[in-house]
Design a protein around this motif. Sequence first.
Motif, PDB file in Angstrom:
ATOM      1  N   VAL A 219      -0.643   8.389   2.832  1.00 44.70           N
ATOM      2  CA  VAL A 219      -1.993   7.938   2.528  1.00 44.70           C
ATOM      3  C   VAL A 219      -2.020   7.400   1.106  1.00 44.70           C
ATOM      4  CG1 VAL A 219      -4.408   8.613   2.314  1.00 44.70           C
ATOM      5  CG2 VAL A 219      -2.992   9.613   4.112  1.00 44.70           C
ATOM      6  N   ALA A 220      -2.442   6.139   0.939  1.00 43.69           N
ATOM      7  CA  ALA A 220      -2.538   5.543  -0.390  1.00 43.69           C
ATOM      8  C   ALA A 220      -3.567   6.306  -1.211  1.00 43.69           C
ATOM      9  CB  ALA A 220      -2.925   4.066  -0.287  1.00 43.69           C
ATOM     10  N   SER A 221      -3.245   6.575  -2.472  1.00 43.80           N
ATOM     11  CA  SER A 221      -4.150   7.339  -3.317  1.00 43.80           C
ATOM     12  C   SER A 221      -4.311   6.658  -4.665  1.00 43.80           C
ATOM     13  CB  SER A 221      -3.629   8.766  -3.514  1.00 43.80           C
ATOM     14  OG  SER A 221      -2.364   8.736  -4.155  1.00 43.80           O
ATOM     15  N   SER A 222      -5.259   7.143  -5.441  1.00 46.06           N
ATOM     16  CA  SER A 222      -5.555   6.585  -6.764  1.00 46.06           C
ATOM     17  C   SER A 222      -4.947   7.485  -7.829  1.00 46.06           C
ATOM     18  CB  SER A 222      -7.070   6.461  -6.948  1.00 46.06           C
ATOM     19  OG  SER A 222      -7.375   5.944  -8.231  1.00 46.06           O
ATOM     20  N   ASN A 223      -4.088   6.931  -8.671  1.00 46.91           N
ATOM     21  CA  ASN A 223      -3.385   7.708  -9.693  1.00 46.91           C
ATOM     22  C   ASN A 223      -3.191   6.884 -10.953  1.00 46.91           C
ATOM     23  OD1 ASN A 223      -2.520  10.235  -8.160  1.00 46.91           O
ATOM     24  ND2 ASN A 223      -1.712   8.635  -6.833  1.00 46.91           N
ATOM     25  N   GLU A 224      -2.638   7.534 -11.977  1.00 56.25           N
ATOM     26  CA  GLU A 224      -2.196   6.837 -13.182  1.00 56.25           C
ATOM     27  C   GLU A 224      -0.721   6.497 -13.031  1.00 56.25           C
ATOM     28  OE1 GLU A 224      -2.914   8.995 -16.711  1.00 56.25           O
ATOM     29  OE2 GLU A 224      -5.103   8.839 -16.599  1.00 56.25           O
TER      30      GLU A 224
ATOM     31  N   THR B 116      -1.611   3.747  -5.428  1.00 57.88           N
ATOM     32  CA  THR B 116      -0.165   3.959  -5.471  1.00 57.88           C
ATOM     33  C   THR B 116       0.395   4.333  -4.107  1.00 57.88           C
ATOM     34  OG1 THR B 116      -0.448   6.281  -6.094  1.00 57.88           O
ATOM     35  CG2 THR B 116      -0.231   4.684  -7.879  1.00 57.88           C
ATOM     36  N   LEU B 117       1.651   3.958  -3.910  1.00 55.56           N
ATOM     37  CA  LEU B 117       2.403   4.259  -2.698  1.00 55.56           C
ATOM     38  C   LEU B 117       3.848   4.571  -3.080  1.00 55.56           C
ATOM     39  CD1 LEU B 117       1.318   1.362  -0.305  1.00 55.56           C
ATOM     40  CD2 LEU B 117       0.780   3.785  -0.007  1.00 55.56           C
ATOM     41  N   PRO B 118       4.588   5.272  -2.217  1.00 50.04           N
ATOM     42  CA  PRO B 118       6.031   5.399  -2.447  1.00 50.04           C
ATOM     43  C   PRO B 118       6.698   4.027  -2.338  1.00 50.04           C
ATOM     44  CG  PRO B 118       5.258   7.040  -0.865  1.00 50.04           C
ATOM     45  CD  PRO B 118       4.137   6.082  -1.066  1.00 50.04           C
TER      46      PRO B 118
ATOM     47  N   LEU C  84       0.023  -5.777   9.676  1.00 49.46           N
ATOM     48  CA  LEU C  84       0.834  -6.208   8.542  1.00 49.46           C
ATOM     49  C   LEU C  84      -0.101  -6.687   7.430  1.00 49.46           C
ATOM     50  CD1 LEU C  84       4.113  -8.213   8.590  1.00 49.46           C
ATOM     51  CD2 LEU C  84       2.285  -8.899   7.061  1.00 49.46           C
ATOM     52  N   ARG C  85       0.056  -6.121   6.242  1.00 49.40           N
ATOM     53  CA  ARG C  85      -0.793  -6.490   5.107  1.00 49.40           C
ATOM     54  C   ARG C  85       0.064  -6.992   3.938  1.00 49.40           C
ATOM     55  NH1 ARG C  85      -5.327  -2.906   4.361  1.00 49.40           N
ATOM     56  NH2 ARG C  85      -6.402  -2.676   6.371  1.00 49.40           N
ATOM     57  N   PRO C  86      -0.124  -8.226   3.511  1.00 50.74           N
ATOM     58  CA  PRO C  86       0.530  -8.671   2.277  1.00 50.74           C
ATOM     59  C   PRO C  86      -0.036  -7.895   1.089  1.00 50.74           C
ATOM     60  CG  PRO C  86      -0.265 -10.531   3.560  1.00 50.74           C
ATOM     61  CD  PRO C  86      -0.892  -9.308   4.161  1.00 50.74           C
TER      62      PRO C  86
ATOM     63  N   ALA D  85      -1.728  -3.947  -6.712  1.00 52.12           N
ATOM     64  CA  ALA D  85      -2.857  -4.672  -7.303  1.00 52.12           C
ATOM     65  C   ALA D  85      -3.788  -5.234  -6.231  1.00 52.12           C
ATOM     66  CB  ALA D  85      -2.338  -5.804  -8.196  1.00 52.12           C
ATOM     67  N   LYS D  86      -3.222  -5.699  -5.113  1.00 49.58           N
ATOM     68  CA  LYS D  86      -4.032  -6.295  -4.045  1.00 49.58           C
ATOM     69  C   LYS D  86      -3.414  -5.928  -2.692  1.00 49.58           C
ATOM     70  CE  LYS D  86      -5.511 -10.446  -6.587  1.00 49.58           C
ATOM     71  NZ  LYS D  86      -5.461 -11.939  -6.594  1.00 49.58           N
ATOM     72  N   GLY D  87      -4.253  -5.815  -1.678  1.00 45.21           N
ATOM     73  CA  GLY D  87      -3.747  -5.661  -0.317  1.00 45.21           C
ATOM     74  C   GLY D  87      -4.217  -4.410   0.378  1.00 45.21           C
ATOM     75  N   ILE D  88      -4.285  -3.295  -0.326  1.00 49.38           N
ATOM     76  CA  ILE D  88      -4.735  -2.047   0.286  1.00 49.38           C
ATOM     77  C   ILE D  88      -5.653  -1.319  -0.681  1.00 49.38           C
ATOM     78  CG2 ILE D  88      -2.657  -1.791   1.712  1.00 49.38           C
ATOM     79  CD1 ILE D  88      -1.734   0.354  -0.245  1.00 49.38           C
ATOM     80  N   THR D  89      -6.348  -0.321  -0.169  1.00 56.77           N
ATOM     81  CA  THR D  89      -7.224   0.504  -0.987  1.00 56.77           C
ATOM     82  C   THR D  89      -6.854   1.969  -0.788  1.00 56.77           C
ATOM     83  OG1 THR D  89      -8.863   0.602   0.793  1.00 56.77           O
ATOM     84  CG2 THR D  89      -9.109  -1.157  -0.846  1.00 56.77           C
ATOM     85  N   ALA D  90      -7.331   2.803  -1.708  1.00 58.15           N
ATOM     86  CA  ALA D  90      -7.070   4.234  -1.593  1.00 58.15           C
ATOM     87  C   ALA D  90      -7.637   4.756  -0.280  1.00 58.15           C
ATOM     88  CB  ALA D  90      -7.692   4.971  -2.774  1.00 58.15           C
ATOM     89  N   GLY D  91      -6.860   5.568   0.426  1.00 58.63           N
ATOM     90  CA  GLY D  91      -7.268   6.121   1.711  1.00 58.63           C
ATOM     91  C   GLY D  91      -6.632   5.434   2.897  1.00 58.63           C
ATOM     92  N   ASP D  92      -6.068   4.248   2.723  1.00 50.58           N
ATOM     93  CA  ASP D  92      -5.379   3.569   3.818  1.00 50.58           C
ATOM     94  C   ASP D  92      -4.115   4.339   4.193  1.00 50.58           C
ATOM     95  OD1 ASP D  92      -7.220   1.563   3.995  1.00 50.58           O
ATOM     96  OD2 ASP D  92      -6.078   0.116   2.811  1.00 50.58           O
TER      97      ASP D  92
END
Length: 356
Positions: free
Chosen positions: A41-46, A280-282, A306-308, A322-329
């Motif tokens: 799950v994409a999350s918001s981090n530093e 952020t993502l792995p 598929l998401r660029p 920077a672009k393409g997904i949001t936190a929670g995806d």
Amino acid sequence: MKKAPFLIAIVLLAVGAYWFTRQPSSAQSPTPQAVPVVTVVASSNELPVVLDLTGRTEAEETVTLRARVEGQVLAVPFTEGQHVKKGEALIHLDPADYAARLRQVEALAQKARLDARRYEELKDKGFVSAEKLADVRASAEAQAAAAELARLQLSYTTIRAPFDGIIGARLVFPGTAVKANDTALAVVNRVRPLKVSFTVAEKHLPALQTALSKGSLTATITAPGGAAWEGPVRFLDNGVDRATGTIQLKATLSNTQETLLPGQFVQVRLVLDILRGAVTLPAQAIQQGPEGSYVYVVKADQHVELRPVEVAAQYQGQVAIAKGITAGDTVVSEGQLRLTPGALAQVKKPAPAAGQ
């Protein structure tokens, strides 16, 4: 009677066609198989924006010693690799010729001074003209200058350390003939402090200028073996290298223990910025295609899309998007090779959220 076999064949074909069309539709279009995947799950981090580079150490000051006069080496009193102090005598040239020349010109200068005094007395009595006295005085001044030059040349037969530092190997020995401003005698390096030179791609120039304007750009220097130091970046070159598209920077290390020496390769790490609230993502979730980076997002119906994406930074296995997904995806992190857009995904075991 001859038409009977023909009619029987037509009836059998009709029955077969009817039977085939009455079969269940599932036999004609089987249910697609779900592809097993692992998701995150994409999350918001530093996430820090980090540059890992290769640099080379440089002496704060370095001088190749050369004699200012010609001569023959008389003595080399220093020890290779020793610490030297500013003004310390390192090499002696044979001074005999220069000492004799000095005595000669000093004698001429003394005679010229005495002549000038005598002509001054004669001028006062009216026996010589003012022009003659001026010529004698000019000759005396010229002889005094010649004596000063000879005195300097004699002093140049002793080569001294220009600053505190470490001297290298002997390049000449007693008896070696030395040419003025030509023959290399030894090299002296000042290693406290020490500089580390490295280059950065020009695309990072705005971030570098911003960090330097705040006075907060620090480099972490790691030497072979794992020892690390930190030092401020205090030099940004005034132009970009056209051949490589890079710009040179230099960090300064105190090097109080003289652990590093000039010419060593070291690893340089720069933290240009801290991205706060970044998605952020792995790193293994990011795939590369002909049109750039992309990820597979698992939708609510378990089909993938598929998401660029646009990658902003990468650090220690994590990627800021920077672009393409949001936190929670929900994004596929393993098993992408068997996926195609619209494929059905079977989530084997969801991974923890990125950054946790």
